[in-house]
Design an enzyme around this catalytic site. Structure first.
Site, short mmCIF file in Angstrom:
data_model
loop_
_atom_site.label_atom_id
_atom_site.label_comp_id
_atom_site.label_asym_id
_atom_site.label_seq_id
_atom_site.Cartn_x
_atom_site.Cartn_y
_atom_site.Cartn_z
N LYS A 172 0.83 -1.21 0.00
CA LYS A 172 0.00 0.00 0.00
C LYS A 172 0.86 1.26 0.00
O LYS A 172 0.58 2.22 -0.72
CB LYS A 172 -0.94 0.01 1.21
CG LYS A 172 -2.04 -1.04 1.16
CD LYS A 172 -3.08 -0.83 2.24
CE LYS A 172 -2.50 -0.81 3.64
NZ LYS A 172 -1.87 -2.08 4.04
N THR B 238 3.90 1.55 -1.10
CA THR B 238 4.57 1.63 -2.40
C THR B 238 3.61 2.16 -3.47
O THR B 238 3.98 3.00 -4.29
CB THR B 238 5.10 0.24 -2.81
OG1 THR B 238 5.85 -0.30 -1.72
CG2 THR B 238 5.98 0.33 -4.03
N ARG C 73 1.99 7.32 7.41
CA ARG C 73 2.26 7.18 8.84
C ARG C 73 3.76 7.09 9.09
O ARG C 73 4.51 6.62 8.24
CB ARG C 73 1.59 5.92 9.39
CG ARG C 73 0.09 6.01 9.50
CD ARG C 73 -0.50 4.71 10.03
NE ARG C 73 -0.29 3.61 9.10
CZ ARG C 73 -0.44 2.34 9.42
NH1 ARG C 73 -0.77 1.99 10.65
NH2 ARG C 73 -0.26 1.40 8.52
N LYS D 232 9.19 -6.74 9.95
CA LYS D 232 8.79 -6.14 8.69
C LYS D 232 9.92 -5.38 8.01
O LYS D 232 10.05 -5.37 6.80
CB LYS D 232 7.59 -5.20 8.91
CG LYS D 232 7.04 -4.61 7.63
CD LYS D 232 5.84 -3.73 7.91
CE LYS D 232 5.29 -3.12 6.63
NZ LYS D 232 4.16 -2.22 6.88
N ALA E 283 -2.75 0.02 13.70
CA ALA E 283 -3.93 -0.18 12.86
C ALA E 283 -4.87 -1.24 13.40
O ALA E 283 -5.94 -1.44 12.84
CB ALA E 283 -3.49 -0.54 11.44
N PHE F 280 -3.47 -1.90 7.08
CA PHE F 280 -4.03 -3.24 6.89
C PHE F 280 -5.08 -3.27 5.78
O PHE F 280 -5.08 -2.41 4.89
CB PHE F 280 -4.59 -3.79 8.21
CG PHE F 280 -3.54 -3.98 9.27
CD1 PHE F 280 -2.26 -4.41 8.95
CD2 PHE F 280 -3.83 -3.72 10.59
CE1 PHE F 280 -1.29 -4.60 9.93
CE2 PHE F 280 -2.86 -3.90 11.58
CZ PHE F 280 -1.59 -4.33 11.24
N TRP G 58 7.14 -0.14 -8.69
CA TRP G 58 8.25 -0.72 -7.92
C TRP G 58 9.49 -0.86 -8.79
O TRP G 58 10.61 -0.62 -8.34
CB TRP G 58 7.82 -2.09 -7.36
CG TRP G 58 8.89 -2.73 -6.52
CD1 TRP G 58 9.18 -2.49 -5.22
CD2 TRP G 58 9.83 -3.74 -6.96
NE1 TRP G 58 10.23 -3.27 -4.80
CE2 TRP G 58 10.65 -4.05 -5.85
CE3 TRP G 58 10.04 -4.40 -8.17
CZ2 TRP G 58 11.68 -4.99 -5.92
CZ3 TRP G 58 11.07 -5.33 -8.25
CH2 TRP G 58 11.87 -5.62 -7.13
#
Length: 974
Positions: free
Chosen positions: A425, A427, A449, A460, A679, A710, A827
């Site tokens: 999301k 990206t 955020r 992550k 989230a 999310f 990307w």
């Protein structure tokens, strides 16, 4: 016309008075009233010629009459233009600043009178005559950064007019046209884009209005220097004149004076130069800079000239033309404040294949200086606070300045139910704004955020986007940024300390002793602080004198009577630390046996983070912080931060964190990084303030793209029902991110685990798995449609995806009701790979929004929970635990039942069970607990078991993170 201008004009004809005492100040003195202490009629002194020269003028004093007429016309026109500007902008009143270093104040009074006649404000900075170059420049730099000032003029001695001083002025405030930039534009022929010297313009105006034809005339400019000389030569040449320039000591001066049709005196004539060198019949103008600085010009001589325009004629008209330049400056400034397409210098990408690591890509791009970026997007210098070279905080004052600006379009990026790896999301968000701004020339802003250090060092890794669609520098984005999360940690833990300390002191002191310490005697005086007065008012005690409270009132005021078993406020830390999930505090001897079980949460789970994300002003944030409920007292009433007296201190700790952080994408487009609420237990969206400022900066035709945490069932639902209620903003489009990988998982593919290589089903074509998994995509589209917002599906393409799989997803998405579905390649190639997505979003945003909330906040808490469970998740019903029901009853009784709902559940499934993929049906949603974030403004039910403190895996990301001690470069972030 008003009375001031005729008074100014009459001053020029009064006989001279003896000079008054000079104005000499030890320190700069700013005054908006002007006048004072000067020689009132210095402009009336004729220093160049005696009475014989005056008598050579045409009957009736033609030159003063011409001058007066021009001055009146200039001031009247300026007044009318300013009046028109103020009709559309009533609060607008331009300010002229004059830096004066000298003993004379007549020009100060002249400027003041002309400015007031026009309707301008004026301020003088009065310095001693012997002020240094550095002192002058220091004052100039202060005025440069003062957004209230729209023009700056220098009234200083000739020796201070150095290039360093002149070019310290901002060209846009240089109403005297002395900077190299303004002079360069004049020479180039761009006079309409610059400020032209008022003195030079006055010379031309007076000559032409006096009937002098300049075409073919021989002009000699004597004794002029720098900007005045250059401006005079340029303007005369434009009129077809043959211009010569000479200094007073030039050997050929007498010959040049003899040949000239018009002589312009640019500085004081030396005594040894006789005026008899000027031929009778020659038109002479005196614009001596020494006169304008308050010094006496040249002496008198008895000679007849064909025309004479003296220094007072030039200087008064120059003062009027400076006012005209001021009004032009104000008009330009207003135009700059209005919506315009940014003149943004975008950064070029040179994508490589195979695509390098994120940090290699980030490090391979040199970001623009953040102050340059800020200026490009319309921020003023005093609206940013720079942190290093590539990030800055933006002050909230910009909202007041742009309050009448129309908002841009508002786009939310959400996603389908993701794999544990995430579907991109962030990206997609970055790729979309890079496409809009760098490739379609549309103003756009990304609002993201701020990531927690927990995921950064845990599983992550970074959260700045990825590939050629990311925020740079990514290491600064992911590590500390400007310290907002640390400020939240400090504020949160201060409040936690206040809770336990208050319980300890109440347990160990009498009412009187406690009261005496809470309201101590200082210098024989006892008084309540402001927050204590607020508590008295809340208790219904209308007293302000501490000595007048009764024993009952003293006890009521001093004792909060917190019930330790009801404390909901936890300490926080921005690190994944599973061993702090349950702790015992108060084990030290000094705590006198007071101990209790507590826990640590991750810092971004703090309610203060949610408050930061939902507030819309500093005052609102303070009020929200004060309303935060930390426990209940023994009678069941809520205890707040205000009751503990800590609200002011919390606000102080958060005063800088409230300002959004400005960064940029790989292609040099602007990004706000601000707030990062969890989230699952919070609403998972960046700040309202960042969105509001961005919407003003992009203008009516621009786009603000923000991201929800999310899947759409969690982040998007909370964005609409919580954030949009708080902000009042209405979304135009939802971009729903999907990947072939995630759809295959929902179609029955093998389990996807972070850190474990993907099975072949995910790296080879499998049309059936994709088709079966599109049920989750279809459900998420339907959820968005519940809110009446058009959906554009962005398929984030991986290199293993095949054309057949891509085409199938896009086709099924459109059948399910998506406005459009577009494959994206940002990307691997940057914004160019999302141009089709950008076009689809623009088209969808042009449709009328039919946005609506899912539920009415006035419904009972249980009904709101059930609505979300059934309409969004697809549950058959909900099941409340006894504890959850008791909490709902308590919050309703305390008056909090009308708040929106913030569901805390797993993001890995539409249901409460992470392993249930696709679209689970006919399940009962268990509500194990219900908590309240009263300051943030929502109730959050816990679905199943939710952890508010993540743990580190067996092999955390920190194994790969290191610092090159030679280059100080961070390695291994992602």
């Amino acid at each position: 016309m008003g009375t001031r201008l005729p008074l100014v004009l009459r001053q020029l004809r009064r006989p001279p008075h003896p000079p008054g005492p000079p104005l000499r100040l030890r320190v700069p003195c700013r005054s908006s009233s002007g006048g004072g202490g000067g020689r009132e009629d210095l402009l009336g002194q004729r220093r160049l010629l005696d009475g014989q020269a005056r008598s050579s003028r045409s009957p009736g004093g033609r030159t003063p009459a011409v001058r007066d007429s021009i001055v009146r016309e200039v001031i009247q026109n300026s007044k009318e233009v300013l009046s028109l500007l103020q009709e559309k902008n009533p609060a607008f009143k331009p300010v002229l600043a004059i830096i004066q270093a000298g003993d004379d104040n007549l020009m100060q009074e002249i400027n003041q009178n002309l400015a007031e006649e026009t309707g301008l404000n004026i301020t003088h900075i009065c310095l001693p005559p012997d002020s240094s170059e550095a002192e002058i420049i220091d004052e100039i730099l202060k005025i440069n950064e003062d957004t209230r000032v729209h023009g700056l003029a220098l009234q200083i001695s000739e020796n201070l007019f150095s290039n360093k001083v002149l070019n310290a002025l901002k060209p846009e405030k240089d109403v005297d046209g002395v900077t190299d930039i303004n002079l360069g534009k004049l020479v180039r022929g761009d006079a309409h884009e610059c400020f032209v010297s008022p003195v030079a313009k006055a010379v031309i105006e007076l000559l032409e209005k006096s009937g002098v034809n300049l075409d073919g005339k021989k002009i000699l400019v004597v004794g002029a220097h720098g900007s005045l000389e250059a401006a005079l030569q340029c303007l005369f040449q434009r009129k077809g004149s043959m211009t010569m320039s000479s200094q007073w000591k030039t050997p050929q001066l007498q010959r040049k004076l003899h040949e000239a049709d018009i002589v312009v005196l640019g500085s004081r004539k030396p005594e040894e130069i006789p005026l008899t060198w000027i031929q009778p019949g020659t038109t002479v103008l005196n614009c001596s800079h020494d006169f304008l600085s308050g010094k006496v010009a040249c002496g008198s001589a008895r000679i007849h000239f064909g025309g004479l325009i003296e220094e007072d004629d030039v200087s008064l008209l120059a003062a009027a033309l400076r006012i005209q330049n001021m009004v032009s400056s104000g008009r330009r400034w207003l135009r700059e404040q209005q919506h315009r397409r940014w003149r943004l210098h975008c950064l070029k990408l040179q994508p490589l294949s195979p695509v390098p690591s994120d940090i290699e890509i980030s490090r391979g791009q040199t970001p623009k200086a953040v102050d340059v970026l800020a200026k490009e997007i319309g921020l003023l210098a005093d609206e940013i606070e720079i942190y290093g070279k590539s990030k800055a905080k933006v002050r909230l004052s910009v909202l007041e300045r742009l309050k009448n600006q129309a908002d841009g379009k508002y786009v939310l990026v959400a996603g389908i139910t993701p794999t544990p790896l995430g579907e991109g999301k962030s990206t997609v968000t970055i790729g979309l704004v890079q496409a809009l701004t760098a490739h379609l020339n549309v103003n756009s802003f990304a609002c993201l955020r701020q990531p927690s250090q927990g995921p950064t060092f845990g599983v992550k890794g970074g959260a700045a986007g990825g590939g050629y669609a990311q925020v740079i520098p990514m290491e600064e984005f992911n590590l500390h940024l400007t310290g907002d999360i640390h400020a939240i940690t400090a504020a949160n833990n201060l409040l936690a300390a206040a809770i336990d300390t208050r319980i300890l002191h109440e347990n160990t002191q009498t009412d009187k002793a406690l009261y005496n310490r809470l309201v101590p005697l200082v210098n024989s005086v006892r008084e309540f602080s402001d927050i204590q007065l607020a508590r008295l008012k809340k208790l219904g005690i209308n007293k302000t004198d501490p000595s007048t409270l009764t024993e009952e009132e003293v006890s009521k005021f001093a004792r909060l009577d917190i019930n330790p078993s009801t404390i909901t406020w936890q300490r926080v830390l921005d690190t994944n630390d599973r061993f702090l999930r349950k702790i015992t505090i108060g084990q030290g001897n000094t705590e006198k046996g007071y101990s209790r079980q507590a826990q640590f949460d991750i810092a971004v789970a703090s309610e203060i983070m949610a408050v930061l994300a939902l507030t819309d002003s500093l005052a609102d944030m303070k009020a929200r912080l004060g309303r935060m409920v930390v426990a209940s007292d023994k009678s069941g009433q809520p205890v707040t931060a205000d009751d503990l007296g800590v609200t002011g201190a919390l606000t102080v700790l958060m005063k800088d964190a409230i300002k959004p952080n400005l960064m940029q994408t790989l292609e040099g487009t602007p990004v706000f990084v601000h707030a990062g609420p969890f989230a699952n237990i919070a609403h998972g969206n960046s700040s309202v303030l960042a969105d509001k400022i961005a919407l003003k900066l992009v203008g009516e035709e621009g786009f603000v793209v923000t991201e929800a945490g999310f899947g759409a069932d969690i982040g998007m639902e909370k964005f609409f029902n919580i954030k949009c209620r708080a902000s009042g903003l209405v979304p135009n489009v939802v971009v729903l991110v999907a990947t072939v990988r995630a759809l295959k998982m929902h179609g029955g593919g093998p389990i996807v685990t972070a850190g474990v290589p993907l099975k072949k089903e995910y790296t080879e074509e499998n049309i059936q798995l994709v088709a079966d998994g599109c049920c989750n995509l279809q459900k998420q589209i339907q959820i968005a449609q519940l809110f009446g917002v058009p959906v554009v599906v962005a398929l984030n393409v991986f290199k293993t995806d095949t054309r057949a799989e891509i085409d199938l997803v896009c086709e099924l998405a459109k059948r399910a009701g998506a406005f459009d579905a577009v494959p994206c390649y940002h990307w691997s190639v940057g914004g160019k790979g999302s141009v089709d997505l950008a076009r689809a979003v623009r088209e969808a945003a042009s449709k009328r929004s039919r946005f609506q909330f899912l539920y009415d906040v006035q419904l009972p808490v249980v009904d709101k929970i059930r609505t979300i469970a059934q309409a969004v998740y697809g549950a058959k019903d909900i099941e409340l635990s006894p504890e959850a029901q008791a909490k709902i009853d308590r919050y309703t009784q305390q008056g909090f039942g009308n708040l929106p709902i913030c569901m805390a559940k797993t993001h890995l499934s539409l249901s409460h069970e992470p392993d249930k993929k696709g679209v689970p049906r006919d399940f009962i949603l268990p509500i194990s607990d219900v908590r309240a974030s009263i300051g943030a403004g929502f109730i959050y039910p816990l679905v199943g078991t939710m952890s508010t403190m993540p743990g580190l895996p067996t092999r955390p990301c920190f194994y790969d993170i290191d610092l090159d001690t030679g280059t100080e470069q961070v390695k291994g972030l992602f």
